[in-house]
Design an enzyme around this catalytic site. Structure first.
Site, PDB file in Angstrom:
ATOM      1  CG  ASP A 109      39.305  13.688  12.641  1.00 51.02           C
ATOM      2  OD1 ASP A 109      40.034  13.903  11.572  1.00 51.02           O
ATOM      3  OD2 ASP A 109      39.269  14.736  13.378  1.00 51.02           O
ATOM      4  CG  ASP A 151      46.570  14.503  18.084  1.00 52.38           C
ATOM      5  OD1 ASP A 151      47.215  13.522  18.082  1.00 52.38           O
ATOM      6  OD2 ASP A 151      45.153  14.374  17.950  1.00 52.38           O
TER       7      ASP A 151
END
Length: 209
Positions: free
Chosen positions: A55, A153
């Site tokens: 991100d 993650d």
């Protein structure tokens, strides 16, 4: 001769049957989940599910500047932990800066080949995988959709970074806390650059059974 042709055809059928049997055995073996229970464990170690993300943000442990991550976050193994790994809250959880050795079992709960390089790696927790928006994987408590009490993650630069290079396809892993700086993880001195550097000395509780 006719007899020779018949023999050849019989031989070819036997070979095809043997190949099919071997492929079937391999397929059954390759999709076998090694972790079991609720939450899942294997060989006395807790199990976790994994995914990968990118991100471009500094993350919930404050490891970056101008809201961008430090380069060591994608040049070494880092990741976002589910709430039981990250700790309470959404900023500077007690899991920030802690490192875990992740060892793939060879199984992927989402199907397909779990990993090309299935050797263990060590990752540092530098972010949170919150339940909101990630209900499938990152639960606040209990187990996720696939029966795991923890989830990692993993940061993968532009979704084509270190995790992609390993050929990891959301593998199931066992995990254990280890010291930082080995196995491809950042060092504690690198984490000292983060805003949440004091969190590394806090206590975190890992669900094991």
């Amino acid at each position: 001769s006719a007899a020779s042709d018949v023999y050849k055809r019989q031989y070819q059928r036997r070979v095809r049957a043997l190949v099919f049997l071997l492929i079937s055995i391999f397929a059954i073996y390759s999709i076998q989940a090694y972790c079991s229970g609720s939450p899942k464990t294997y060989n006395g170690l807790p199990c976790a599910s994994t995914t990968r993300y990118w991100d471009g943000q500094e993350g919930a442990c404050g490891c970056g500047s101008n809201n961008s991550p430090f380069s060591w976050q994608w040049q070494q193994y880092t990741g976002a932990g589910s709430p039981p790994i990250f700790g309470s809250g959404t900023w500077c959880g007690s899991g920030c800066g802690r490192c875990y050795q992740l060892t793939p079992t060879g199984y992927s709960p989402t199907g397909g080949r779990a990993c090309v390089n299935c050797n263990p790696i060590t990752i540092m927790v530098t972010n949170l995988c919150p339940q909101n928006g990630n209900e499938q994987w990152c639960r606040n408590s209990g187990v996720n959709q696939y029966g795991y009490g923890a989830h990692f993650d993993l940061m993968d630069h532009d979704m084509n970074g270190l995790i992609s290079a390993l050929g990891w396809n959301n593998p199931e892993v066992t995990f254990r806390e280890v010291g930082c700086g080995g196995g491809g993880s950042p060092s504690s001195s690198e984490f000292s650059q983060c805003q949440c550097k004091s969190a590394q000395n806090a206590t975190v509780t890992i669900i094991k059974s």
